[in-house]
Design a protein around this motif. Structure first.
Motif, short mmCIF file in Angstrom:
data_model
loop_
_atom_site.label_atom_id
_atom_site.label_comp_id
_atom_site.label_asym_id
_atom_site.label_seq_id
_atom_site.Cartn_x
_atom_site.Cartn_y
_atom_site.Cartn_z
N GLU A 146 -26.52 66.18 -6.37
CA GLU A 146 -27.63 66.93 -6.97
C GLU A 146 -27.24 67.40 -8.38
O GLU A 146 -26.12 67.87 -8.59
CB GLU A 146 -27.94 68.16 -6.11
CG GLU A 146 -28.36 67.85 -4.67
CD GLU A 146 -29.83 67.52 -4.54
OE1 GLU A 146 -30.57 67.63 -5.54
OE2 GLU A 146 -30.24 67.15 -3.41
N ARG A 203 -29.42 73.95 -1.24
CA ARG A 203 -29.34 72.73 -2.04
C ARG A 203 -27.89 72.42 -2.29
O ARG A 203 -27.31 72.72 -3.33
CB ARG A 203 -30.13 72.85 -3.36
CG ARG A 203 -30.13 71.53 -4.15
CD ARG A 203 -31.15 71.50 -5.26
NE ARG A 203 -32.50 71.60 -4.73
CZ ARG A 203 -33.16 70.60 -4.12
NH1 ARG A 203 -32.61 69.40 -4.00
NH2 ARG A 203 -34.36 70.78 -3.64
N ARG A 214 -25.52 63.92 -1.65
CA ARG A 214 -26.36 63.62 -2.81
C ARG A 214 -25.80 64.43 -3.96
O ARG A 214 -25.67 65.65 -3.86
CB ARG A 214 -27.83 64.00 -2.55
CG ARG A 214 -28.47 63.15 -1.48
CD ARG A 214 -29.94 63.49 -1.27
NE ARG A 214 -30.45 62.73 -0.15
CZ ARG A 214 -31.68 62.88 0.35
NH1 ARG A 214 -32.52 63.75 -0.21
NH2 ARG A 214 -32.08 62.15 1.38
#
Ligand code: ATP
Ligand code: MG
Ligand code: MG
Ligand code: MG
Length: 438
Positions: free
Chosen positions: A142, A151, A140
């Motif tokens: 991010e 993350r 992803r």
């Protein structure tokens, strides 16, 4: 494993880029190295922990009746056009074009792919229910990758998908995963709290985020303090029994993340002394979404009366690589990581305080063999280095036990056994140490 032959690039100083303790300790302990923003290599020590966590997740999924498979990381855009998500997903999706100018993507999740697999393989309600899962890397893009593996952009996720004929049945699958999650996180030494989460357009109450309380968590969470004392279900749990009462017991009190938080209800339902307002880390998320994918993608089965019925689906994620960081956030001290034994990269660190001294070396070799024979994973620090350096390294990497061997204690017929979590040290014979460890 002999430390002299291992790959453990420890950093003496705190890396500047690390804002939170888990990121700092993972870099210092030589567990990971960043290759580009939010993308990491897992070095031997870190990879051992990742695999242990993965294995616990797998065992609890299997116990709950889910079936493991493996889907690829690269998917075809056409599949996502069928569900309508290709255009909706936005910039978090990494889009790739192959040499034939076909649109591909690096999967951020797998609802479409698993629905297609299911659609081609299951035709009758008699083959339901099914829960399928895999443990695979996701990407992803991010907007703000940070906090190390917490993350990342590329990260390891366990994602399960349930297929049922009716919503009532789907709730049973949901409950299986709910209970499996309680057990999974507890086995890693974590206190997870299932919190009501956003359900999207279908509504209902079947969406929970599993949250670990930690000051560095990115979510703001509110719950009843009773959750902190609740005991997860034991190994003897029968997944074929009615799990409803257990799930109700774990959802009976107020617990919500900020998106779902209702301050008025919180204050009405929970007395002031019992209110916990904290920060939390989302380590898992379970979600019922009905026919959102099965309808547009035509994943239908023949019902008892021969009619075609779109299957009721749910998805259930666990952040396997995020958990490595989350566990460290929950379990560390000034000196470094304190691994819960179930996920520790090795069980025991054996420290030779005088490498090169014939007697000490010989004793350590014997202990190393004996400990391994007793079934322990041992990291033997056989390097010729200062005692202080060895102690600091062993504390930093956080193995549950240290067996410390030096010429002085050997003369007294003893070794020193140190428990990392408490710092308690005991001088005792090797045989007594072995008894204490087993
Ligand atoms: P977040 O709110 O943290 O962005 P999410 O709600 O987007 O997570 P889900 O789609 O629910 O994530 O994915 C399932 C699990 O995967 C999450 O509960 C989390 O543990 C993990 N996860 C999600 N995004 C990341 C990421 N960027 N890095 C590491 N783990 C992640
Ligand atoms: Mg997200
Ligand atoms: Mg989220
Ligand atoms: Mg989520």
């Amino acid at each position: 494993m002999r430390l002299s032959r291992f790959f453990l690039p420890i950093l003496r100083d705190d890396p500047k880029e690390a804002e939170i303790v888990s990121h700092r300790l993972m870099l210092r302990a030589g567990m990971i190295r960043q290759s580009s923003a939010g993308i990491y290599s897992w070095l031997p020590l870190g990879y051992r922990v990742l695999r242990k966590i993965e294995q616990i997740v797998r065992e609890e999924q299997d116990r709950a009746g889910a079936l493991e498979l493996l889907m690829p990381t690269i998917q075809s855009a056409d599949l996502w056009r069928e569900s309508g998500r290709y255009d909706d997903y936005g910039k978090e999706m990494l889009r790739i074009e192959d040499r034939h100018e076909r649109d591909m993507l690096y999967g951020p999740t797998n609802e479409e792919l698993i629905t297609a697999i299911f659609r081609d393989g299951v035709k009758s309600y008699k083959d339901l229910p099914r829960i399928l899962y895999h443990i695979q890397w996701k990407f992803r893009d991010e907007i703000r990758p940070r906090f190390g593996v917490m993350r990342g952009r590329e990260f390891l996720m366990k994602d399960s998908y349930s297929f049922d004929l009716t919503q009532d049945d789907a709730r049973k699958s949901y409950n299986r995963m709910f209970v499996a999650y309680l057990r999974t996180f507890a086995r890693m030494g974590l206190k997870s709290i299932p919190m009501a989460a956003e359900t999207g357009p279908i509504g209902g109450d079947l969406s929970h985020e599993f949250i670990i309380l930690a000051d560095t968590g990115e979510s703001e969470v509110y719950c009843h303090k009773d959750y902190l004392a609740m005991e997860p279900p034991g190994e003897d749990l029968d997944y074929d029994s009615d799990l409803g009462p257990l799930v109700r017991a774990w959802t009976g009190q107020y617990a919500a993340t900020s998106e779902m938080h209702d301050a008025a209800r919180f204050e009405a339902d929970v007395s002031e002394a019992d209110r916990v307002t904290a920060r939390g880390i989302e380590v898992g998320h379970i979600f019922f979404f009905g026919t959102k994918y099965s309808e547009p993608m035509g994943a239908k089965v023949q019902g008892p009366d021969g009619e075609l019925i779109p299957v009721e689906m749910g998805s259930y994620g666990i952040g396997v690589s995020r958990l490595v960081g989350a566990i460290i956030e929950a379990s560390h001290d000034e000196a470094g990581i304190v691994w819960p034994p179930s996920v520790a990269p090795f069980d025991i660190g054996l420290i030779n305080l005088k490498a090169g001294d014939a007697d000490t070396d010989a004793a350590c070799e014997t202990f190393y063999t004996e400990l391994q024979k007793a079934g322990f994973d041992v990291l033997y620090d056989d390097r010729d280095d200062r005692a202080g350096t060895k102690f600091a390294a062993m504390d930093l990497i956080g193995l549950p036990w240290q067996v410390i061997v030096g010429p002085k204690s050997l003369k007294a017929g003893e070794v020193e056994l140190k428990e990392r979590a408490t710092g308690a040290r005991h001088s005792l014979t090797f045989d007594s140490a072995l008894t204490k460890l087993t």
